[in-house]
Design a protein around this motif. Structure first.
Motif, short mmCIF file in Angstrom:
data_model
loop_
_atom_site.label_atom_id
_atom_site.label_comp_id
_atom_site.label_asym_id
_atom_site.label_seq_id
_atom_site.Cartn_x
_atom_site.Cartn_y
_atom_site.Cartn_z
N LYS A 79 0.82 -1.20 0.00
CA LYS A 79 0.00 0.00 0.00
C LYS A 79 0.86 1.26 0.00
CE LYS A 79 -4.09 -1.90 2.19
NZ LYS A 79 -5.01 -1.83 3.32
N LEU A 103 3.50 1.75 -1.56
CA LEU A 103 4.01 2.01 -2.91
C LEU A 103 2.98 2.68 -3.80
CD1 LEU A 103 6.04 -1.26 -3.54
CD2 LEU A 103 6.84 0.92 -2.65
N LYS A 104 1.75 2.80 -3.34
CA LYS A 104 0.69 3.46 -4.10
C LYS A 104 1.01 4.95 -4.30
CE LYS A 104 -3.48 3.21 -5.88
NZ LYS A 104 -3.61 2.68 -7.22
N THR A 105 1.83 5.50 -3.41
CA THR A 105 2.19 6.92 -3.53
C THR A 105 3.06 7.19 -4.75
OG1 THR A 105 4.12 6.62 -2.13
CG2 THR A 105 2.09 7.30 -1.04
N TYR A 106 3.61 6.14 -5.35
CA TYR A 106 4.46 6.30 -6.53
C TYR A 106 3.69 6.11 -7.83
CZ TYR A 106 7.95 5.98 -2.89
OH TYR A 106 8.67 6.20 -1.76
N SER A 107 2.39 6.31 -7.77
CA SER A 107 1.56 6.26 -8.97
C SER A 107 1.23 7.69 -9.39
CB SER A 107 0.25 5.52 -8.69
OG SER A 107 0.51 4.15 -8.50
N TYR A 166 9.68 12.79 -4.81
CA TYR A 166 9.48 11.69 -3.86
C TYR A 166 10.69 11.54 -2.97
CZ TYR A 166 5.93 10.43 -7.31
OH TYR A 166 4.87 10.45 -8.17
N ASP A 205 -6.08 3.00 -19.40
CA ASP A 205 -5.04 3.35 -18.43
C ASP A 205 -5.20 4.80 -18.00
OD1 ASP A 205 -3.82 0.81 -18.51
OD2 ASP A 205 -2.69 1.37 -20.31
N GLU A 220 -3.31 5.91 -14.92
CA GLU A 220 -2.18 6.29 -14.09
C GLU A 220 -0.98 5.40 -14.40
OE1 GLU A 220 -3.44 5.92 -10.02
OE2 GLU A 220 -3.12 3.77 -10.01
N ASN A 239 2.39 3.64 -12.60
CA ASN A 239 3.07 3.30 -11.36
C ASN A 239 4.56 3.21 -11.68
OD1 ASN A 239 4.14 2.19 -9.03
ND2 ASN A 239 2.31 0.98 -8.63
N THR A 267 7.02 2.71 -9.43
CA THR A 267 7.75 2.01 -8.38
C THR A 267 8.82 1.11 -8.95
OG1 THR A 267 5.75 2.03 -7.03
CG2 THR A 267 7.50 0.53 -6.37
#
Length: 174
Positions: free
Chosen positions: A2, A4-8, A23, A109, A111, A113, A115
């Protein structure tokens, strides 16, 4: 995963042009990857997204340091990281096949990601063989550890002197 969701990056609402995303990448980022070589890090990641009609161009600038282990003396040291990479995403419904340079995005699509890209770029930037002697600032290998390793290493001279006498007898048969 969860965290890693900030890197979307949601790109559907963005206007055409350049957008900057920043980031902080630390220990918690790399702890999400089970077999990560990097355990501790302090990195700044700047991603410039250039949105165009038919594609997205992402320019990555990752700087900072990761904690690495010297392959000679096993001491931890700070390995500087400075990564500048570019990734292109293209809007298309056609199947272009696998391509590392261009990633295709469909109409569904919304977004991206990033990561995996960040993780890959940092790991590839690390040296294949890590030595703390090579660092600026002059950190030297742990002398005590090097002495212990030299004591335990097998010397070629000693090995040839202690040859099994049975081999000598076999050599005489020639």
């Amino acid at each position: 995963m969860k965290s890693l969701k900030t890197y979307s990056i949601p790109f559907t609402g963005l206007k055409l042009g350049k957008h900057l995303f920043e980031y902080e990448i630390g220990d918690e980022f790399f702890s999400e990857f089970e077999y990560s070589l990097v355990k501790k890090a302090s990195l700044q990641c700047k991603v410039e997204l250039d949105k165009q009609e038919t594609m997205l161009i992402l320019n990555f600038d990752i700087t900072g340091a990761v904690t690495a282990t010297c392959d000679t003396c096993l001491a931890e040291y700070q390995q500087p990281v400075d990564v500048k990479e570019q990734q292109i995403y293209r809007f298309t419904e056609e199947d272009m096949g696998e391509d590392d340079e261009i990633i295709t995005l469909g109409k569904n699509d919304h977004e991206i990601n990033i990561t995996g890209l960040i993780y890959e770029y940092v790991n590839v930037a690390l040296p294949f063989v890590a030595y703390c002697d090579n660092q600026e600032g002059g950190k030297q290998c742990d002398e005590e550890m090097l002495d212990n390793l030299n004591k335990l290493s097998v010397n070629d001279d000693e090995e040839t002197e202690k040859t099994d006498p049975r081999w000598e007898a076999l050599k005489k048969l020639k």
